[in-house]
Design an enzyme around this catalytic site. Structure first.
Site, PDB file in Angstrom:
ATOM      1  N   HIS A  97       4.707  -8.267  -0.556  1.00 51.64           N
ATOM      2  CA  HIS A  97       5.735  -7.076  -0.507  1.00 51.64           C
ATOM      3  C   HIS A  97       7.082  -7.788   0.150  1.00 51.64           C
ATOM      4  CE1 HIS A  97       8.136  -3.488  -0.299  1.00 51.64           C
ATOM      5  NE2 HIS A  97       7.425  -3.050  -1.240  1.00 51.64           N
ATOM      6  N   GLU A  99       8.967  -6.547   2.005  1.00 54.74           N
ATOM      7  CA  GLU A  99       9.255  -6.035   3.286  1.00 54.74           C
ATOM      8  C   GLU A  99       8.575  -6.854   4.234  1.00 54.74           C
ATOM      9  OE1 GLU A  99       8.576  -1.826   2.662  1.00 54.74           O
ATOM     10  OE2 GLU A  99      10.397  -1.693   1.480  1.00 54.74           O
ATOM     11  N   GLY A 175      13.946   1.025  -2.992  1.00 55.26           N
ATOM     12  CA  GLY A 175      14.308   1.980  -1.690  1.00 55.26           C
ATOM     13  C   GLY A 175      15.943   2.254  -1.978  1.00 55.26           C
ATOM     14  N   GLY A 237       8.949   5.287  -2.856  1.00 50.84           N
ATOM     15  CA  GLY A 237       9.431   6.407  -2.292  1.00 50.84           C
ATOM     16  C   GLY A 237       8.847   7.538  -3.226  1.00 50.84           C
TER      17      GLY A 237
HETATM   18  C1  PEP Z   1       8.150  -0.582  -3.202  1.00 50.17           C
HETATM   19  O1  PEP Z   1       8.570  -1.025  -2.025  1.00 50.17           O
HETATM   20  O2  PEP Z   1       7.321  -1.083  -3.574  1.00 50.17           O
HETATM   21  C2  PEP Z   1       9.064   0.186  -3.888  1.00 50.17           C
HETATM   22  C3  PEP Z   1       9.137  -0.344  -5.317  1.00 50.17           C
HETATM   23  O3  PEP Z   1       9.777   1.142  -3.556  1.00 50.17           O
HETATM   24  P1  PEP Z   1      10.838   2.240  -4.065  1.00 50.17           P
HETATM   25  O4  PEP Z   1       9.885   2.680  -5.321  1.00 50.17           O
HETATM   26  O5  PEP Z   1      10.840   3.411  -3.203  1.00 50.17           O
HETATM   27  O6  PEP Z   1      11.898   1.359  -4.387  1.00 50.17           O
END
Ligand code: PEP
Length: 252
Positions: A97, A99, A175, A237
Site C-alpha cells: 500500500h 502508505e 483519501g 474510507g
Molecule cells: C486505500 O487506501 O486503499 C483507499 C483506496 O482509500 P480511499 O478509498 O479512502 O481513497
C-alpha cells in the site's frame, strides 16, 4: 474466468469491539443480499484479525491483514509475520500500500520478500501499486507502475502468480475525494494486464483480478466496475460503514 472482488482496507481505524461490530454488519448484509457478483473481503488491523475471524462466515466474507513482516520469526520487536497472520484464519494480506511505501519506507525489494513469505504461509496477496501526482504530471506513471509490479512480482512462477490480486491505487486519489476517471483507471488496468500477458501469457493475464482503489464510493463504483479491465475495488474510507461498503459491493 477471473473473479470480481471488493476488499475493504480499514487502515488504522476502529477499536476491536467496533471492528467486530462492523465485520458482523458486513457479513450479515452480504449473506442477506441477493445475487452478489463479487467476493467480499475485509482488511483489518492485526489486533482485530482473530476476533473478526470468529464472527464472519468465510462463505460470505474473506479476511485480510493490511501488512506482514519481511521476516518469518525472531528478534523483530513489534512486527507480525505472515505465518502469524495465517494462524489467525486470515486468507489474504494487503501488501505494498502506498502508505506503507511512503511512511514506512517499504521498497520494491522488501515487498518482493514479503510477497514470497505471504505465499509460503498460504496467504493470497492483494498487491498495491500506483503513481503519485508528480509522477503522473511528469508522464512517468506507466514506468512507476511497471517497476513496482516487475520488481516485486515477476520473479514468481505462474502457479504462485495465480495467488496474486493486483490493486491499482493512484496515490493522488487515495483519501482525497479525487477519483481517477473510469477511463483513466481503465487505461492503467489495461496496461497492467498487458504487462501480465507479456510475462505470463494471455490466459493468466485474463484470469488475474485487477482492482481499482482511490476514493471509490457507492456513487462512482458502478461506472468504474463497468470497465472491461476493472474487476472491483480496494476501498478505504467507504469500507468503514457497512452501508457505504455494501453500496460498492452491490455496484456490479
Ligand atoms: C486505500 O487506501 O486503499 C483507499 C483506496 O482509500 P480511499 O478509498 O479512502 O481513497
Amino acid at each position: 474466468m477471473r473473479k470480481n472482488i471488493v476488499a475493504g482496507n480499514w487502515k488504522m481505524n476502529t477499536t476491536v469491539p467496533e471492528g467486530v461490530q462492523l465485520a458482523k454488519e458486513v457479513c450479515m448484509a452480504v449473506a442477506q443480499a441477493p445475487g452478489i457478483k463479487c467476493e467480499v473481503i475485509v482488511g483489518v488491523p492485526f489486533t482485530h484479525l482473530t476476533a473478526v475471524n470468529e464472527v464472519i462466515d468465510k462463505n460470505y466474507v474473506g479476511l485480510a491483514a493490511e501488512n506482514c513482516a519481511d521476516h518469518v520469526k525472531g528478534a523483530y520487536t513489534g512486527e507480525v509475520s505472515a505465518p502469524m497472520v495465517a494462524s489467525t484464519g486470515a486468507n489474504y494480506v494487503i501488501l505494498g500500500h502506498s502508505e506503507r511505501r511512503g511512511y514506512y519506507n517499504e521498497t520494491i525489494e522488501m515487498l518482493k520478500t514479503k510477497v514470497d513469505l505471504a505465499l509460503e504461509a498460504g496467504l493470497k496477496v492483494i498487491f498495491c501499486c500506483g503513481e503519485s501526482l508528480d509522477e503522473r504530471k511528469a508522464g512517468t506513471h506507466f514506468d512507476v507502475i511497471k517497476n513496482e509490479i516487475v520488481g516485486s512480482l515477476f520473479h514468481l512462477d505462474a502457479e504462485a502468480f495465480g495467488k496474486i490480486v493486483i490493486a491499482y491505487e493512484p496515490i493522488w486519489a487515495i483519501g482525497t475525494g479525487e477519483t481517477a476517471t473510469a477511463d483513466q483507471a481503465q487505461e492503467i488496468h489495461a496496461f497492467i494486464r498487458g504487462l501480465l500477458a507479456e510475462q505470463y501469457g494471455a490466459q493468466i493475464a485474463d484470469d488475474t483480478t485487477i482492482l481499482y482503489g482511490g476514493s471509490c464510493k457507492p456513487s462512482n463504483a458502478a461506472e468504474l466496475f463497468a470497465k472491461p479491465d476493472i474487476d472491483g475495488g480496494l476501498i478505504g474510507g467507504a469500507s468503514l460503514k457497512a452501508q457505504d461498503f455494501m453500496g460498492i459491493v452491490t455496484a456490479f
